[in-house]
Motif scaffolding. Structure first.
Motif, PDB file in Angstrom:
ATOM      1  N   PRO A   1       0.835  -1.210   0.000  1.00  0.00           N
ATOM      2  CA  PRO A   1       0.000   0.000   0.000  1.00  0.00           C
ATOM      3  C   PRO A   1       0.865   1.254   0.000  1.00  0.00           C
ATOM      4  O   PRO A   1       2.004   1.240   0.474  1.00  0.00           O
ATOM      5  CB  PRO A   1      -0.791  -0.122   1.307  1.00  0.00           C
ATOM      6  CG  PRO A   1       0.018  -1.039   2.170  1.00  0.00           C
ATOM      7  CD  PRO A   1       0.696  -1.983   1.232  1.00  0.00           C
ATOM      8  N   THR A   2       0.327   2.309  -0.556  1.00  0.00           N
ATOM      9  CA  THR A   2       1.046   3.571  -0.491  1.00  0.00           C
ATOM     10  C   THR A   2       1.111   4.032   0.961  1.00  0.00           C
ATOM     11  O   THR A   2       0.358   3.570   1.817  1.00  0.00           O
ATOM     12  CB  THR A   2       0.348   4.654  -1.334  1.00  0.00           C
ATOM     13  OG1 THR A   2      -0.939   4.931  -0.759  1.00  0.00           O
ATOM     14  CG2 THR A   2       0.181   4.186  -2.775  1.00  0.00           C
ATOM     15  N   ARG A   3       2.007   4.961   1.227  1.00  0.00           N
ATOM     16  CA  ARG A   3       2.117   5.482   2.593  1.00  0.00           C
ATOM     17  C   ARG A   3       0.799   6.146   3.028  1.00  0.00           C
ATOM     18  O   ARG A   3       0.378   6.025   4.173  1.00  0.00           O
ATOM     19  CB  ARG A   3       3.281   6.472   2.679  1.00  0.00           C
ATOM     20  CG  ARG A   3       3.713   6.778   4.112  1.00  0.00           C
ATOM     21  CD  ARG A   3       5.010   7.552   4.148  1.00  0.00           C
ATOM     22  NE  ARG A   3       5.487   7.713   5.508  1.00  0.00           N
ATOM     23  CZ  ARG A   3       6.248   6.846   6.154  1.00  0.00           C
ATOM     24  NH1 ARG A   3       6.632   5.728   5.553  1.00  0.00           N
ATOM     25  NH2 ARG A   3       6.635   7.067   7.402  1.00  0.00           N
TER      26      ARG A   3
ATOM     27  N   PHE B   1       8.908   5.829  12.264  1.00  0.00           N
ATOM     28  CA  PHE B   1       9.297   5.870  10.850  1.00  0.00           C
ATOM     29  C   PHE B   1       8.167   5.352   9.954  1.00  0.00           C
ATOM     30  O   PHE B   1       8.170   5.600   8.751  1.00  0.00           O
ATOM     31  CB  PHE B   1      10.552   5.033  10.614  1.00  0.00           C
ATOM     32  CG  PHE B   1      11.791   5.602  11.238  1.00  0.00           C
ATOM     33  CD1 PHE B   1      12.535   6.572  10.590  1.00  0.00           C
ATOM     34  CD2 PHE B   1      12.200   5.191  12.496  1.00  0.00           C
ATOM     35  CE1 PHE B   1      13.675   7.106  11.164  1.00  0.00           C
ATOM     36  CE2 PHE B   1      13.345   5.706  13.081  1.00  0.00           C
ATOM     37  CZ  PHE B   1      14.081   6.670  12.416  1.00  0.00           C
ATOM     38  N   LEU B   2       7.235   4.594  10.550  1.00  0.00           N
ATOM     39  CA  LEU B   2       6.126   4.041   9.791  1.00  0.00           C
ATOM     40  C   LEU B   2       4.872   4.895   9.899  1.00  0.00           C
ATOM     41  O   LEU B   2       4.077   4.974   8.969  1.00  0.00           O
ATOM     42  CB  LEU B   2       5.816   2.621  10.285  1.00  0.00           C
ATOM     43  CG  LEU B   2       6.954   1.606  10.193  1.00  0.00           C
ATOM     44  CD1 LEU B   2       6.588   0.324  10.917  1.00  0.00           C
ATOM     45  CD2 LEU B   2       7.288   1.311   8.742  1.00  0.00           C
ATOM     46  N   ARG B   3       4.694   5.541  11.044  1.00  0.00           N
ATOM     47  CA  ARG B   3       3.460   6.284  11.296  1.00  0.00           C
ATOM     48  C   ARG B   3       3.477   7.693  10.703  1.00  0.00           C
ATOM     49  O   ARG B   3       2.431   8.237  10.352  1.00  0.00           O
ATOM     50  CB  ARG B   3       3.196   6.379  12.799  1.00  0.00           C
ATOM     51  CG  ARG B   3       2.865   5.048  13.433  1.00  0.00           C
ATOM     52  CD  ARG B   3       2.452   5.216  14.890  1.00  0.00           C
ATOM     53  NE  ARG B   3       2.139   3.939  15.503  1.00  0.00           N
ATOM     54  CZ  ARG B   3       0.986   3.309  15.388  1.00  0.00           C
ATOM     55  NH1 ARG B   3       0.014   3.854  14.663  1.00  0.00           N
ATOM     56  NH2 ARG B   3       0.776   2.149  15.974  1.00  0.00           N
ATOM     57  N   GLU B   4       4.640   8.302  10.611  1.00  0.00           N
ATOM     58  CA  GLU B   4       4.710   9.680  10.129  1.00  0.00           C
ATOM     59  C   GLU B   4       4.210   9.779   8.688  1.00  0.00           C
ATOM     60  O   GLU B   4       4.337   8.844   7.903  1.00  0.00           O
ATOM     61  CB  GLU B   4       6.152  10.189  10.217  1.00  0.00           C
ATOM     62  CG  GLU B   4       6.643  10.360  11.647  1.00  0.00           C
ATOM     63  CD  GLU B   4       8.126  10.689  11.711  1.00  0.00           C
ATOM     64  OE1 GLU B   4       8.760  10.726  10.634  1.00  0.00           O
ATOM     65  OE2 GLU B   4       8.638  10.879  12.820  1.00  0.00           O
ATOM     66  N   GLU B   5       3.647  10.927   8.357  1.00  0.00           N
ATOM     67  CA  GLU B   5       3.114  11.125   7.009  1.00  0.00           C
ATOM     68  C   GLU B   5       4.212  11.201   5.962  1.00  0.00           C
ATOM     69  O   GLU B   5       4.032  10.771   4.826  1.00  0.00           O
ATOM     70  CB  GLU B   5       2.259  12.399   6.970  1.00  0.00           C
ATOM     71  CG  GLU B   5       0.984  12.302   7.797  1.00  0.00           C
ATOM     72  CD  GLU B   5       0.119  13.531   7.654  1.00  0.00           C
ATOM     73  OE1 GLU B   5       0.463  14.390   6.816  1.00  0.00           O
ATOM     74  OE2 GLU B   5      -0.897  13.631   8.368  1.00  0.00           O
ATOM     75  N   GLU B   6       5.359  11.739   6.342  1.00  0.00           N
ATOM     76  CA  GLU B   6       6.459  11.886   5.397  1.00  0.00           C
ATOM     77  C   GLU B   6       7.420  10.706   5.492  1.00  0.00           C
ATOM     78  O   GLU B   6       7.624  10.130   6.565  1.00  0.00           O
ATOM     79  CB  GLU B   6       7.228  13.181   5.685  1.00  0.00           C
ATOM     80  CG  GLU B   6       6.399  14.441   5.554  1.00  0.00           C
ATOM     81  CD  GLU B   6       5.887  14.653   4.138  1.00  0.00           C
ATOM     82  OE1 GLU B   6       6.632  14.324   3.186  1.00  0.00           O
ATOM     83  OE2 GLU B   6       4.758  15.143   3.987  1.00  0.00           O
ATOM     84  N   TRP B   7       8.014  10.348   4.359  1.00  0.00           N
ATOM     85  CA  TRP B   7       9.001   9.285   4.346  1.00  0.00           C
ATOM     86  C   TRP B   7      10.259   9.728   5.094  1.00  0.00           C
ATOM     87  O   TRP B   7      10.717  10.864   4.921  1.00  0.00           O
ATOM     88  CB  TRP B   7       9.389   8.923   2.918  1.00  0.00           C
ATOM     89  CG  TRP B   7       8.372   8.075   2.233  1.00  0.00           C
ATOM     90  CD1 TRP B   7       7.377   8.504   1.398  1.00  0.00           C
ATOM     91  CD2 TRP B   7       8.224   6.659   2.336  1.00  0.00           C
ATOM     92  NE1 TRP B   7       6.625   7.436   0.972  1.00  0.00           N
ATOM     93  CE2 TRP B   7       7.129   6.285   1.523  1.00  0.00           C
ATOM     94  CE3 TRP B   7       8.920   5.670   3.022  1.00  0.00           C
ATOM     95  CZ2 TRP B   7       6.714   4.972   1.383  1.00  0.00           C
ATOM     96  CZ3 TRP B   7       8.516   4.355   2.892  1.00  0.00           C
ATOM     97  CH2 TRP B   7       7.423   4.014   2.086  1.00  0.00           C
ATOM     98  N   PRO B   8      10.832   8.857   5.912  1.00  0.00           N
ATOM     99  CA  PRO B   8      12.089   9.206   6.579  1.00  0.00           C
ATOM    100  C   PRO B   8      13.236   9.224   5.581  1.00  0.00           C
ATOM    101  O   PRO B   8      13.254   8.459   4.613  1.00  0.00           O
ATOM    102  CB  PRO B   8      12.271   8.086   7.606  1.00  0.00           C
ATOM    103  CG  PRO B   8      11.537   6.914   7.013  1.00  0.00           C
ATOM    104  CD  PRO B   8      10.366   7.507   6.279  1.00  0.00           C
ATOM    105  N   GLY B   9      14.186  10.098   5.817  1.00  0.00           N
ATOM    106  CA  GLY B   9      15.388  10.132   4.995  1.00  0.00           C
ATOM    107  C   GLY B   9      16.478   9.276   5.604  1.00  0.00           C
ATOM    108  O   GLY B   9      16.365   8.792   6.733  1.00  0.00           O
ATOM    109  N   VAL B  10      17.551   9.100   4.866  1.00  0.00           N
ATOM    110  CA  VAL B  10      18.645   8.271   5.367  1.00  0.00           C
ATOM    111  C   VAL B  10      19.311   8.912   6.584  1.00  0.00           C
ATOM    112  O   VAL B  10      19.881   8.206   7.416  1.00  0.00           O
ATOM    113  CB  VAL B  10      19.691   7.981   4.266  1.00  0.00           C
ATOM    114  CG1 VAL B  10      19.095   7.107   3.173  1.00  0.00           C
ATOM    115  CG2 VAL B  10      20.262   9.269   3.685  1.00  0.00           C
TER     116      VAL B  10
END
Length: 269
Positions: free
Chosen positions: A6-8, A30-39
């Motif tokens: 599924p999409t985020r 890292f899974l719940r936030e709306e934005e993707w985490p960066g490295v």
């Protein structure tokens, strides 16, 4: 059919409270936030002194001409695609199971030295299957192993359900592809398992056995385990009929046999 996560935006965050993702609650932000985490955020979680780092996979990185495993071995650089569940879970596994990941990388490099970067050996297939869909299973009762050997899923999971509930039988999900598949609620999950009997240090001893070449020399060493059958891991495990009707519970193929649980003479006693 290729799995599409599924999409985020569409992710049902309720899956994060269910097995196996509930075991990764330390990474839940890292899974719940709306934005993707960066490295950068992921790299902040490495223990002090680690030589490994997650690096964003882009054209400039790939232009170095290195195989994915070579880049890790030479530079400690783990190529990570932005906005990608598969690679995000891979990062989580590296952070939790570093010795196992390093053992797999070392073995892959040894095989690449023999086969070259474009051909794959039987050990490489085994190593990759475990990396993607691996489970580390710890049992104390040999009767449960007998049931597993026979693909008697009703006996393994239903008759012995109290052993699973008491923690006398345990599963650690190592494969990052399997964790990605768990993002779909109710999905039937089947992993590729290494099994140890009665060990408290199963992951550590598994890493040592892999590094020593004692296991994962052929994909047939890996035992399929419909991990959705573990009591509480799927909504239907409360029903006895689930173990007779769900398509993940396949019979033993004629002529198929499994090796004994791995032993590790190099490990602590």
């Amino acid at each position: 059919m290729r799995y599409v996560a599924p999409t985020r935006e569409a992710l049902d965050r309720g899956v994060l409270a269910s097995q196996p993702l509930s075991e990764w609650s330390s990474f839940a932000s890292f899974l719940r936030e709306e934005e993707w985490p960066g490295v950068e955020g992921l790299n902040a979680l490495w223990p002090e002194g680690s030589r490994h780092r997650f690096v964003e996979q882009d054209k400039a990185l790939l232009d170095d001409g290195l195989h994915y495993e070579e880049r890790i071995a030479r530079h400690g650089a783990i190529a990570t695609r932005p906005g990608n569940w598969h690679d995000l879970f891979n990062a989580f596994v590296w952070l939790r199971y570093g010795p196992l990941k390093r053992a797999l990388n070392a073995r892959q490099m040894a095989e690449i030295a023999i086969m070259g970067p474009r051909e794959r050996s039987r050990p490489q297939y085994a190593l990759t299957h475990f990396d993607e869909a691996g489970l580390i299973v710890t049992l104390q009762d040999s009767a449960m192993l007998d049931a597993w050997n026979a693909h008697d899923w009703h006996r393994l999971f239903w008759i012995h359900r109290d052993a699973w509930r008491r923690g006398e039988a345990r599963v650690e999900v190592f494969g990052h592809a399997l964790l990605e598949h768990a993002l779909t609620p109710g999905k039937l999950l089947v992993g590729k398992a290494l099994v140890a009997m009665g060990r408290d240090d199963a992951a550590a001893s598994c890493a040592e056995a892999i590094a020593a070449g004692a296991v994962l020399n052929d994909p047939l060493e890996l035992r399929p385990l419909p991990v959705s059958g573990v009591p509480g891991w799927h909504p239907d495990t409360s029903s006895e009929s689930f173990y007779a009707t769900a398509p993940c519970f396949q019979p033993l193929r004629e002529g198929r046999a499994y090796p004994a649980p791995y032993t590790n003479p190099w490990s602590r006693t």
